[in-house]
Motif scaffolding. Structure first.
Motif, short mmCIF file in Angstrom:
data_model
loop_
_atom_site.label_atom_id
_atom_site.label_comp_id
_atom_site.label_asym_id
_atom_site.label_seq_id
_atom_site.Cartn_x
_atom_site.Cartn_y
_atom_site.Cartn_z
N PRO A 16 62.59 84.43 -86.01
CA PRO A 16 62.61 86.07 -86.30
C PRO A 16 61.41 87.08 -87.00
O PRO A 16 60.98 87.68 -86.62
CB PRO A 16 64.00 85.79 -87.24
CG PRO A 16 64.66 84.87 -86.78
CD PRO A 16 63.59 83.86 -85.73
N PRO A 17 60.19 85.73 -87.82
CA PRO A 17 59.56 86.64 -87.83
C PRO A 17 58.22 86.59 -86.88
O PRO A 17 56.98 87.39 -87.65
CB PRO A 17 59.45 86.02 -89.37
CG PRO A 17 59.01 84.35 -89.53
CD PRO A 17 60.81 84.99 -88.18
N CYS A 18 58.46 86.11 -86.16
CA CYS A 18 56.88 86.04 -85.32
C CYS A 18 57.34 87.40 -84.47
O CYS A 18 58.06 88.59 -84.31
CB CYS A 18 57.84 85.03 -83.34
SG CYS A 18 56.12 85.43 -82.54
N PRO A 19 55.58 87.75 -84.34
CA PRO A 19 55.64 89.38 -84.07
C PRO A 19 56.21 89.55 -82.49
O PRO A 19 56.02 91.04 -81.96
CB PRO A 19 53.98 89.01 -83.43
CG PRO A 19 53.34 88.66 -84.66
CD PRO A 19 54.39 86.94 -84.79
N SER A 20 56.27 88.65 -81.59
CA SER A 20 56.48 88.74 -80.07
C SER A 20 58.36 88.65 -80.16
O SER A 20 58.83 89.13 -79.21
CB SER A 20 55.95 87.25 -79.47
OG SER A 20 54.74 87.69 -79.08
N TYR A 21 59.07 88.33 -81.50
CA TYR A 21 60.54 88.25 -81.33
C TYR A 21 60.56 90.01 -81.55
O TYR A 21 60.52 90.93 -81.91
CB TYR A 21 60.81 87.48 -82.81
CG TYR A 21 62.22 87.29 -82.64
CD1 TYR A 21 63.07 86.16 -81.47
CD2 TYR A 21 63.29 87.36 -83.47
CE1 TYR A 21 64.33 85.89 -81.62
CE2 TYR A 21 64.64 87.53 -83.56
CZ TYR A 21 64.89 86.56 -82.62
OH TYR A 21 66.21 86.31 -82.91
N LEU A 32 65.22 79.29 -80.69
CA LEU A 32 64.69 77.85 -80.25
C LEU A 32 64.20 78.15 -78.87
O LEU A 32 64.76 77.63 -78.12
CB LEU A 32 66.49 77.62 -80.11
CG LEU A 32 66.82 76.63 -81.38
CD1 LEU A 32 68.19 76.41 -81.56
CD2 LEU A 32 65.60 76.70 -82.74
N PHE A 33 63.76 79.04 -78.39
CA PHE A 33 63.33 79.03 -76.79
C PHE A 33 62.22 77.64 -76.42
O PHE A 33 62.76 77.67 -75.35
CB PHE A 33 61.90 80.36 -77.27
CG PHE A 33 62.50 81.57 -77.17
CD1 PHE A 33 63.30 82.24 -76.47
CD2 PHE A 33 62.11 82.01 -78.72
CE1 PHE A 33 63.85 83.45 -76.83
CE2 PHE A 33 62.68 83.47 -78.32
CZ PHE A 33 63.65 84.22 -78.19
N CYS A 34 62.15 77.16 -77.55
CA CYS A 34 61.12 75.59 -77.00
C CYS A 34 62.95 74.40 -75.88
O CYS A 34 62.45 73.84 -75.44
CB CYS A 34 60.73 75.24 -77.92
SG CYS A 34 61.47 75.16 -79.72
N LEU A 35 63.27 74.96 -77.19
CA LEU A 35 64.89 74.00 -76.38
C LEU A 35 65.51 74.38 -75.03
O LEU A 35 66.65 73.64 -74.67
CB LEU A 35 66.07 73.47 -77.97
CG LEU A 35 65.08 72.70 -78.73
CD1 LEU A 35 65.97 72.43 -79.72
CD2 LEU A 35 64.67 71.51 -78.23
N VAL A 36 66.20 76.18 -75.51
CA VAL A 36 66.90 76.43 -74.69
C VAL A 36 66.11 77.60 -73.67
O VAL A 36 65.41 78.38 -74.70
CB VAL A 36 67.77 76.93 -75.02
CG1 VAL A 36 69.01 76.02 -75.62
CG2 VAL A 36 67.39 77.67 -75.83
N SER A 37 66.27 77.90 -72.44
CA SER A 37 65.82 78.59 -72.10
C SER A 37 65.97 80.53 -72.78
O SER A 37 67.51 80.29 -72.86
CB SER A 37 66.51 78.51 -69.97
OG SER A 37 65.58 77.78 -69.98
N CYS A 67 59.12 82.41 -76.18
CA CYS A 67 59.64 83.70 -75.78
C CYS A 67 59.72 84.00 -74.92
O CYS A 67 60.32 84.92 -73.44
CB CYS A 67 59.74 84.59 -77.13
SG CYS A 67 58.30 84.84 -77.00
N VAL A 68 58.09 83.68 -74.16
CA VAL A 68 58.08 84.46 -73.12
C VAL A 68 58.11 83.49 -71.59
O VAL A 68 58.24 83.77 -70.77
CB VAL A 68 55.81 85.22 -72.82
CG1 VAL A 68 55.43 85.81 -71.78
CG2 VAL A 68 56.36 86.27 -74.06
#
Length: 76
Positions: A16-21, A32-37, A67-68
């Motif tokens: 959530p705090p990520c600039p790309s989110y 949880l982009f690293c665990l699920v697509s 996320c990308v």
């Protein structure tokens, strides 16, 4: 992945705090982009905090911009 384990990992997620989110992901509570697509949101590379997240380290994943680029693979 068990539901309780998923909730535990969600609590550690730094998306959530990520600039790309973005607003699309916020609306879908997509994390949880690293665990699920990723699930239907498009992202721009506006900065990445994935290296600060404990989840990829815990799962021994490598890479950035989940996320990308979507789900990653262990190792590397």
């Amino acid at each position: 992945m068990a539901a309780e384990n998923f909730q535990e990992l969600m609590a550690k997620c730094v998306c959530p705090p990520c600039p790309s989110y973005n607003e699309c992901a916020r609306g879908k509570k997509d994390q949880l982009f690293c665990l699920v697509s990723k699930r239907g949101c498009s992202f721009n590379k506006n900065g990445c905090i994935c290296p600060t997240c404990p989840i990829p380290k815990l799962k021994k994943f490598s890479g950035m911009y989940f996320c990308v680029d979507g789900k990653t693979k262990p190792g590397a």
